[in-house]
Design a protein around this motif. Structure first.
Motif, mmCIF file in Angstrom:
data_model
loop_
_atom_site.group_PDB
_atom_site.id
_atom_site.type_symbol
_atom_site.label_atom_id
_atom_site.label_comp_id
_atom_site.label_asym_id
_atom_site.label_seq_id
_atom_site.Cartn_x
_atom_site.Cartn_y
_atom_site.Cartn_z
ATOM 1 N N ARG A 52 0.844 -1.203 0.000
ATOM 2 C CA ARG A 52 0.000 0.000 0.000
ATOM 3 C C ARG A 52 0.880 1.254 0.000
ATOM 4 N NH1 ARG A 52 -5.358 1.101 1.656
ATOM 5 N NH2 ARG A 52 -5.512 -1.110 2.097
ATOM 6 N N GLU A 53 1.934 1.244 0.803
ATOM 7 C CA GLU A 53 2.847 2.396 0.873
ATOM 8 C C GLU A 53 3.548 2.619 -0.466
ATOM 9 O OE1 GLU A 53 2.805 -0.107 3.073
ATOM 10 O OE2 GLU A 53 2.039 0.881 4.867
ATOM 11 N N GLY A 54 3.965 1.517 -1.094
ATOM 12 C CA GLY A 54 4.609 1.625 -2.401
ATOM 13 C C GLY A 54 3.677 2.190 -3.448
ATOM 14 N N ARG A 55 2.436 1.710 -3.442
ATOM 15 C CA ARG A 55 1.437 2.190 -4.402
ATOM 16 C C ARG A 55 1.160 3.677 -4.189
ATOM 17 N NH1 ARG A 55 -1.188 -0.928 -7.511
ATOM 18 N NH2 ARG A 55 -1.068 -2.746 -6.173
ATOM 19 N N GLU A 56 1.021 4.087 -2.931
ATOM 20 C CA GLU A 56 0.785 5.505 -2.632
ATOM 21 C C GLU A 56 1.952 6.368 -3.105
ATOM 22 O OE1 GLU A 56 -0.117 5.878 1.521
ATOM 23 O OE2 GLU A 56 -2.027 4.834 1.312
ATOM 24 N N LEU A 57 3.175 5.890 -2.908
ATOM 25 C CA LEU A 57 4.347 6.644 -3.340
ATOM 26 C C LEU A 57 4.348 6.819 -4.858
ATOM 27 C CD1 LEU A 57 7.025 8.030 -2.661
ATOM 28 C CD2 LEU A 57 8.114 5.783 -2.764
ATOM 29 N N VAL A 58 4.081 5.741 -5.584
ATOM 30 C CA VAL A 58 4.056 5.821 -7.051
ATOM 31 C C VAL A 58 2.953 6.765 -7.517
ATOM 32 C CG1 VAL A 58 3.628 4.527 -9.181
ATOM 33 C CG2 VAL A 58 5.068 3.537 -7.399
ATOM 34 N N ILE A 59 1.753 6.586 -6.999
ATOM 35 C CA ILE A 59 0.624 7.401 -7.436
ATOM 36 C C ILE A 59 0.843 8.876 -7.101
ATOM 37 C CG2 ILE A 59 -1.831 7.860 -7.032
ATOM 38 C CD1 ILE A 59 -2.146 4.772 -6.818
ATOM 39 N N ASN A 60 1.296 9.155 -5.899
ATOM 40 C CA ASN A 60 1.551 10.553 -5.521
ATOM 41 C C ASN A 60 2.624 11.183 -6.396
ATOM 42 O OD1 ASN A 60 -0.405 10.478 -3.542
ATOM 43 N ND2 ASN A 60 1.035 10.004 -1.904
ATOM 44 N N THR A 61 3.633 10.424 -6.739
ATOM 45 C CA THR A 61 4.713 10.926 -7.602
ATOM 46 C C THR A 61 4.178 11.213 -9.004
ATOM 47 O OG1 THR A 61 6.372 9.733 -6.334
ATOM 48 C CG2 THR A 61 6.977 10.395 -8.561
ATOM 49 N N LEU A 62 3.371 10.295 -9.536
ATOM 50 C CA LEU A 62 2.809 10.506 -10.861
ATOM 51 C C LEU A 62 1.868 11.704 -10.893
ATOM 52 C CD1 LEU A 62 2.091 6.796 -11.874
ATOM 53 C CD2 LEU A 62 3.927 8.277 -12.732
ATOM 54 N N LEU A 63 1.057 11.849 -9.858
ATOM 55 C CA LEU A 63 0.148 12.998 -9.792
ATOM 56 C C LEU A 63 0.906 14.319 -9.668
ATOM 57 C CD1 LEU A 63 -2.686 11.596 -7.524
ATOM 58 C CD2 LEU A 63 -2.770 12.010 -9.980
ATOM 59 N N ALA A 64 1.971 14.320 -8.875
ATOM 60 C CA ALA A 64 2.775 15.540 -8.718
ATOM 61 C C ALA A 64 3.432 15.923 -10.042
ATOM 62 C CB ALA A 64 3.830 15.333 -7.630
#
Length: 68
Positions: A52-64
């Motif tokens: 879950r933490e990895g997915r959040e990191l990827v998604i937040n990075t892509l959104l940023a």
């Protein structure tokens, strides 16, 4: 202490992005163990997958990146 995208190597970033899209059977064990130790991946019966933490990191990075 939370892991930031900039803290990861290019190989680690690539692995997380691939795992975010689905199974990544060619993930090297050493890289998998590193991501697991960081809490960004988990060892599952069918292989290593993104946490879950990895997915959040990827998604937040892509959104940023999309906002820039």
């Amino acid at each position: 202490m939370p892991i930031e995208w900039a803290d990861l190597s290019e190989d680690e970033r690539t692995a997380l992005k691939r795992m975010n899209r689905g199974p990544y059977p060619n993930l090297e064990r050493q890289l998998a163990e590193r991501l697991i130790s960081l809490g960004l991946a988990v060892d599952r019966p069918r292989g290593v997958g993104i946490s879950r933490e990895g997915r959040e990191l990827v998604i937040n990075t892509l959104l940023a990146a999309k906002d820039n």
